[in-house]
Motif scaffolding. Structure first.
Motif, PDB file in Angstrom:
ATOM      1  N   LEU B 126      -5.029 102.989  29.379  1.00 52.79           N
ATOM      2  CA  LEU B 126      -3.864 103.074  29.660  1.00 52.79           C
ATOM      3  C   LEU B 126      -3.636 103.234  31.471  1.00 52.79           C
ATOM      4  O   LEU B 126      -3.177 102.478  32.084  1.00 52.79           O
ATOM      5  N   THR B 127      -4.677 103.945  31.968  1.00 53.92           N
ATOM      6  CA  THR B 127      -4.696 104.169  33.475  1.00 53.92           C
ATOM      7  C   THR B 127      -5.636 103.020  34.003  1.00 53.92           C
ATOM      8  O   THR B 127      -5.178 102.657  35.299  1.00 53.92           O
ATOM      9  N   GLU B 128      -6.428 102.051  33.474  1.00 57.98           N
ATOM     10  CA  GLU B 128      -7.006 100.982  34.043  1.00 57.98           C
ATOM     11  C   GLU B 128      -5.968  99.858  34.206  1.00 57.98           C
ATOM     12  O   GLU B 128      -5.747  99.294  34.918  1.00 57.98           O
ATOM     13  N   ALA B 129      -5.092  99.613  32.898  1.00 53.59           N
ATOM     14  CA  ALA B 129      -4.035  98.655  32.887  1.00 53.59           C
ATOM     15  C   ALA B 129      -3.135  98.736  33.679  1.00 53.59           C
ATOM     16  O   ALA B 129      -2.362  98.000  34.577  1.00 53.59           O
ATOM     17  N   ASP B 130      -2.808 100.201  33.934  1.00 49.02           N
ATOM     18  CA  ASP B 130      -1.669 100.607  34.986  1.00 49.02           C
ATOM     19  C   ASP B 130      -1.929 101.857  36.036  1.00 49.02           C
ATOM     20  O   ASP B 130      -1.885 102.692  35.338  1.00 49.02           O
ATOM     21  N   PRO B 131      -2.471 101.410  37.088  1.00 49.11           N
ATOM     22  CA  PRO B 131      -3.005 102.753  38.022  1.00 49.11           C
ATOM     23  C   PRO B 131      -1.761 103.509  38.360  1.00 49.11           C
ATOM     24  O   PRO B 131      -2.060 104.609  38.818  1.00 49.11           O
ATOM     25  N   THR B 132      -0.524 103.204  38.191  1.00 44.79           N
ATOM     26  CA  THR B 132       0.587 104.071  38.375  1.00 44.79           C
ATOM     27  C   THR B 132       0.864 104.862  37.136  1.00 44.79           C
ATOM     28  O   THR B 132       1.618 105.946  37.622  1.00 44.79           O
ATOM     29  N   ALA B 133       0.141 104.694  36.311  1.00 44.49           N
ATOM     30  CA  ALA B 133       0.669 105.426  35.197  1.00 44.49           C
ATOM     31  C   ALA B 133       0.332 106.898  35.423  1.00 44.49           C
ATOM     32  O   ALA B 133      -0.808 107.203  35.756  1.00 44.49           O
ATOM     33  N   GLU B 134       1.141 107.840  35.049  1.00 42.88           N
ATOM     34  CA  GLU B 134       0.936 109.263  35.083  1.00 42.88           C
ATOM     35  C   GLU B 134       0.491 110.018  33.930  1.00 42.88           C
ATOM     36  O   GLU B 134       0.926 109.761  32.853  1.00 42.88           O
ATOM     37  N   ILE B 135      -0.436 111.025  34.224  1.00 42.76           N
ATOM     38  CA  ILE B 135      -0.668 111.748  32.941  1.00 42.76           C
ATOM     39  C   ILE B 135      -0.188 113.337  33.500  1.00 42.76           C
ATOM     40  O   ILE B 135      -0.454 113.924  34.535  1.00 42.76           O
ATOM     41  N   THR B 136       0.443 113.900  32.304  1.00 37.78           N
ATOM     42  CA  THR B 136       0.805 115.447  32.555  1.00 37.78           C
ATOM     43  C   THR B 136       0.082 116.199  31.574  1.00 37.78           C
ATOM     44  O   THR B 136      -0.394 115.886  30.570  1.00 37.78           O
ATOM     45  N   VAL B 137      -0.591 117.059  32.430  1.00 40.81           N
ATOM     46  CA  VAL B 137      -1.316 118.240  31.860  1.00 40.81           C
ATOM     47  C   VAL B 137      -0.634 119.654  31.741  1.00 40.81           C
ATOM     48  O   VAL B 137      -0.289 120.216  32.902  1.00 40.81           O
ATOM     49  N   ASP B 138      -0.386 119.897  30.496  1.00 43.59           N
ATOM     50  CA  ASP B 138       0.706 120.983  30.256  1.00 43.59           C
ATOM     51  C   ASP B 138       0.115 122.215  29.783  1.00 43.59           C
ATOM     52  O   ASP B 138      -0.333 122.093  28.531  1.00 43.59           O
ATOM     53  N   LEU B 139      -0.475 123.292  30.544  1.00 47.53           N
ATOM     54  CA  LEU B 139      -1.038 124.417  30.128  1.00 47.53           C
ATOM     55  C   LEU B 139      -0.097 125.231  29.151  1.00 47.53           C
ATOM     56  O   LEU B 139      -0.804 125.888  28.229  1.00 47.53           O
ATOM     57  N   GLU B 140       1.228 125.336  29.513  1.00 52.86           N
ATOM     58  CA  GLU B 140       2.048 126.286  28.782  1.00 52.86           C
ATOM     59  C   GLU B 140       2.084 125.704  27.177  1.00 52.86           C
ATOM     60  O   GLU B 140       2.098 126.524  26.524  1.00 52.86           O
ATOM     61  N   SER B 141       2.273 124.395  27.117  1.00 56.89           N
ATOM     62  CA  SER B 141       2.537 123.966  25.727  1.00 56.89           C
ATOM     63  C   SER B 141       0.845 123.344  25.218  1.00 56.89           C
ATOM     64  O   SER B 141       0.827 122.880  24.253  1.00 56.89           O
ATOM     65  N   ARG B 142       0.039 123.563  26.205  1.00 57.20           N
ATOM     66  CA  ARG B 142      -1.520 123.168  25.821  1.00 57.20           C
ATOM     67  C   ARG B 142      -1.413 121.644  25.192  1.00 57.20           C
ATOM     68  O   ARG B 142      -1.954 121.204  24.115  1.00 57.20           O
ATOM     69  N   GLU B 143      -0.955 120.839  26.104  1.00 62.02           N
ATOM     70  CA  GLU B 143      -0.871 119.530  25.712  1.00 62.02           C
ATOM     71  C   GLU B 143      -0.862 118.502  26.844  1.00 62.02           C
ATOM     72  O   GLU B 143      -0.456 118.804  27.836  1.00 62.02           O
ATOM     73  N   VAL B 144      -1.444 117.320  26.419  1.00 57.74           N
ATOM     74  CA  VAL B 144      -1.756 116.301  27.672  1.00 57.74           C
ATOM     75  C   VAL B 144      -0.568 115.164  27.090  1.00 57.74           C
ATOM     76  O   VAL B 144      -0.660 114.690  25.780  1.00 57.74           O
ATOM     77  N   ARG B 145       0.108 114.722  28.115  1.00 62.63           N
ATOM     78  CA  ARG B 145       0.955 113.396  27.511  1.00 62.63           C
ATOM     79  C   ARG B 145       0.978 112.583  28.722  1.00 62.63           C
ATOM     80  O   ARG B 145       0.597 112.499  29.818  1.00 62.63           O
ATOM     81  N   ALA B 146       0.987 111.194  28.134  1.00 63.55           N
ATOM     82  CA  ALA B 146       1.046 110.123  28.961  1.00 63.55           C
ATOM     83  C   ALA B 146       1.736 109.137  28.209  1.00 63.55           C
ATOM     84  O   ALA B 146       2.215 109.377  27.071  1.00 63.55           O
ATOM     85  N   ALA B 147       2.132 107.656  28.918  1.00 62.46           N
ATOM     86  CA  ALA B 147       2.892 106.792  28.023  1.00 62.46           C
ATOM     87  C   ALA B 147       2.365 106.675  26.642  1.00 62.46           C
ATOM     88  O   ALA B 147       1.192 106.023  26.449  1.00 62.46           O
ATOM     89  N   GLY B 148       3.045 106.712  25.654  1.00 60.18           N
ATOM     90  CA  GLY B 148       2.589 106.451  24.343  1.00 60.18           C
ATOM     91  C   GLY B 148       1.516 107.546  23.884  1.00 60.18           C
ATOM     92  O   GLY B 148       1.025 107.466  22.763  1.00 60.18           O
ATOM     93  N   ILE B 149       0.974 108.415  24.772  1.00 62.70           N
ATOM     94  CA  ILE B 149       0.023 109.445  24.234  1.00 62.70           C
ATOM     95  C   ILE B 149       0.616 110.887  24.237  1.00 62.70           C
ATOM     96  O   ILE B 149       0.931 111.265  25.227  1.00 62.70           O
ATOM     97  N   THR B 150       0.382 111.655  22.983  1.00 63.94           N
ATOM     98  CA  THR B 150       0.637 113.048  23.230  1.00 63.94           C
ATOM     99  C   THR B 150      -0.492 113.873  22.438  1.00 63.94           C
ATOM    100  O   THR B 150      -0.971 113.560  21.396  1.00 63.94           O
ATOM    101  N   ALA B 151      -1.328 114.409  23.279  1.00 63.34           N
ATOM    102  CA  ALA B 151      -2.384 115.055  22.612  1.00 63.34           C
ATOM    103  C   ALA B 151      -2.624 116.618  22.964  1.00 63.34           C
ATOM    104  O   ALA B 151      -2.755 117.044  23.980  1.00 63.34           O
TER     105      ALA B 151
END
Lengths: 473, 197
Positions: B126-151
């Motif tokens: 994702l981030t190689e294809a689109d360097p502007t893509a953002e990743i959210t690291v959410d400690l409150e919900s213990r979740e990583v989110r990015a376009a098309g990804i919820t982990a």
């Protein structure tokens, strides 16, 4: 159910246990050096906190110290400042310090055991990952970061997450010429640099029981290279004999009480390890690394592996990058790899036995043309012992450089470094890119292999020496 | 310690396994006696190569490092964490971290997130294809989110609580002074002392 050695030592140090929280563990011995402590002392100062237990704390200088001209001011001003900062901090807080020039100075993990400060059943910490060395005595010993150094200085405790237990059982006889270093390098290649992650490893079995304390320290020292939290070996008569009479070993009634306790420090028959690994000592041979992490190793008799032979894609990519950095081609026999430098020393292999073993190989021989060999004793005491035995003369007669004690070329924080593109055979513990100097290439080896390599100019074992000199004759 | 709740930023995909602490911050940088000023030492040797990912202009200002397995192996130097933070990183994602590095990170408020290698691969792509893509690291919900990804990711409750509140470990421990003194009172006399007192 019975408990493992590690669990027994852990249980004996729990200051506070509460569900859902890390256990708070008491720390019996805190070793300090100049690199990872300045920011910790700053923290104490900022918060107006004293060192809680000066009598369980000891400092030495090792990482930055030069191995030549130690009576002159240190040339590098940044190194000098760091050493002066340690001296100021120790004086201000009252910490016992063995500075450069002192007879007890040396690599922190050589100094602790030789003073008799490292004993079975203790918890030992230091802001240095090779603190695992002290596990050779049946102590629970591990490296910590600077925040934890400050924590121990202030509280003499650490909150610690639970660990898993791993048994590595080595049975049988090590073949002649195969050392503790070959064994631990073999283990790391087998389980990988992340294989020990989260585990305290206990090394056991008949081959381990036969090892000297120096050899046991070599094994436990490199536990961290397999990613383990610590490595341990159950104390036995070899351990007690090593300790008896040392400066800080218990005396009189205390000795008897200590030995009685130490004898309880072994894994119960019915204890269960989370993971078990079995190694056949008889199948081992001299072992060296070809890559840029300590898990990229192979028997000296093998060839540089083809990256395509690794099934895991990240291992394959790592092997490709390693061969490129190391300037090696797949298929080259490791014995044909020529070196520029040989480094004998470090907390892994800088003890008297290591120096004796290497001296026996170079005695009456010459270091090959174009090769420099640095011999750096692990401590001033080791150096003095070596001089008493005439080992310094053996090394010098062979054309090696006899240096002052310290960490030296293990990590090149002092002037002892590889030049870009230079290749070493090193008895140290890490072959990371640039570890021994920018652009330097490191092969990790045993003291015996280091010595034979110095004589022949290419990776070799003492057995090759007899074979090749036979051919020459 | 600075509290960590949630963070969103652009990423640096680092396709290397075993990024050891000597790569993160080489030994000669460890001579400094402060906790700051390490940003220029971060991945110093690799940055000499103009094509190294950190040198790409579109990665400037990125705050989430997505690395291969066994990140932070080797030495106990906390300087590795300080270097990443001084450079601007707020979180590191990998399938496996070395223990001491991870401990050091969490004590400084640098969030180390363990995700399966397949998810790391997805984040790399994702981030190689689109360097502007953002990743959210959410400690409150213990979740990583990015376009098309919820982990979802794991972090024990205690470590999470300390991070969310930016709590200082030493103050917490000093609150248990009575327990420490009680333990000290029963330590055996044969235990060694470095000073003869």
């Amino acid at each position: 159910m019975g408990r493992t050695l590690a669990e027994k030592v852990w249980d004996d140090h729990v200051v506070r246990h509460a569900d859902g929280e890390p256990d708070l563990l008491y720390i019996d011995l805190h070793l300090i050096h100049e690199v990872t402590s300045p920011q910790a002392f700053d923290g104490l100062r900022m918060n107006g906190r004293p060192v809680r237990r000066l009598d369980l704390t000891i400092a030495t200088e090792d990482h930055n110290t030069p191995t030549l001209d130690i009576d002159k001011p240190i040339a590098d001003p940044v190194s000098r400042t760091q050493l002066e900062t340690l001296r100021k901090n120790c004086a201000e807080f009252g910490v016992r310090l063995h500075p450069l020039g002192d007879v007890e100075q040396g690599v922190v993990h050589v100094v602790g055991p030789q003073l008799g400060l490292t004993q079975p059943g203790m918890t030992v910490v230091c802001g240095d990952s090779h603190t695992s060395t002290h596990g050779a005595f049946g102590a629970l010993a591990f490296g910590i970061g600077t925040s934890q150094v400050e924590h121990v200085l202030a509280t003499q405790t650490l909150p610690l997450a639970p660990f898993k237990t791993m048994a590595i059982t080595v049975d049988g006889e090590l073949p002649a010429g195969v050392t503790a270093k070959d064994l631990i390098l073999t283990i790391i290649t087998k389980i990988g640099t992340g294989g020990g992650q989260g585990y305290v490893i206990e090394y056991r079995g008949s081959a381990i029981e036969k090892l000297s304390m120096e050899a046991r320290m070599t094994i436990c020292n490199m536990s961290i290279e397999a990613g383990a939290r610590a490595g341990m070996i159950a104390p036995d008569q070899t351990t007690f004999d090593y300790l008896e009479g040392r400066d800080h070993a218990p005396k009189g009634e205390d000795w008897d009480a200590a030995v009685a306790y130490w004898k309880t420090l072994k894994t119960d028959e019915d204890a269960v390890f989370d993971t078990e690994v079995v190694i056949d000592a008889a199948a081992l041979s001299p072992f060296v690394t070809w890559g840029t992490n300590p898990g990229q190793g192979a028997p000296l008799s093998a060839i540089v592996p083809d990256p395509a032979s690794f099934a895991d894609p990240s291992d394959r990519m790592a092997a490709e990058k390693a061969l490129e950095y190391m300037a090696l081609s797949a298929g080259t026999p490791l014995r044909e790899v020529k070196v520029d430098t040989v480094f004998l020393g470090s907390c892994t292999n800088g003890r008297i036995e290591d120096l004796r073993a290497a001296a026996a190989v170079v005695e009456g021989r010459q270091v090959a043309d174009g090769v420099r060999m640095l011999v750096v004793p692990g401590s001033v005491r080791v150096a003095l012992q070596a001089v008493e035995e005439g080992l310094d003369k053996v090394f010098k007669a062979a054309g090696a450089e006899w240096r002052h004690a310290g960490c030296s070329m293990c990590l090149g924080m002092n002037p002892d470094q590889l030049a870009p593109g230079e290749r070493s055979a090193s008895t140290s513990n890490r072959n990371f890119e640039g570890r021994q100097g920018k652009g330097g290439r490191t092969h990790l080896v045993s003291p015996q292999v280091a010595a034979a390599t110095a004589v022949l100019g290419h990776l070799a074992s003492p057995a090759d020496l007899t074979a090749e000199s036979g051919l020459e004759a | 310690m600075e509290a960590f709740t949630t963070h969103t930023g652009r990423a640096v995909p680092l396709r290397r396994s075993n990024a050891d602490t000597d790569q993160i911050i080489p030994a000669h940088w460890l001579k400094k006696v402060t906790r700051n000023g390490f940003e220029d030492g971060l991945f110093e040797a690799w940055r000499k190569d103009p094509s190294f990912v950190l040198n790409q202009p579109e990665r400037k200002g990125a705050t989430v490092l997505v690395a291969g397995p066994d990140f932070g192996t080797g030495s106990s130097r906390e300087h590795a964490v300080w270097a990443l933070q001084n450079y601007g990183f707020k979180a590191v994602i990998s399938s496996r971290f070395a223990d001491i590095f991870r401990g050091n990170s969490l004590k400084n408020g640098l969030l180390t997130v363990i995700l399966p290698q397949e998810t790391v691969e997805q984040l790399w792509k994702l981030t190689e294809a689109d360097p502007t893509a953002e990743i959210t690291v959410d400690l409150e919900s213990r979740e990583v989110r990015a376009a098309g990804i919820t982990a979802p990711f794991e972090l024990d409750d205690n470590a999470r609580w300390r991070l969310l509140n930016g709590l200082d470990d030493i103050s917490l421990t000093l609150g248990n002074e009575a327990d420490i003194s009680a333990y000290e009172a029963k330590r055996p006399s044969f235990k060694p002392r470095t000073l003869h007192v």
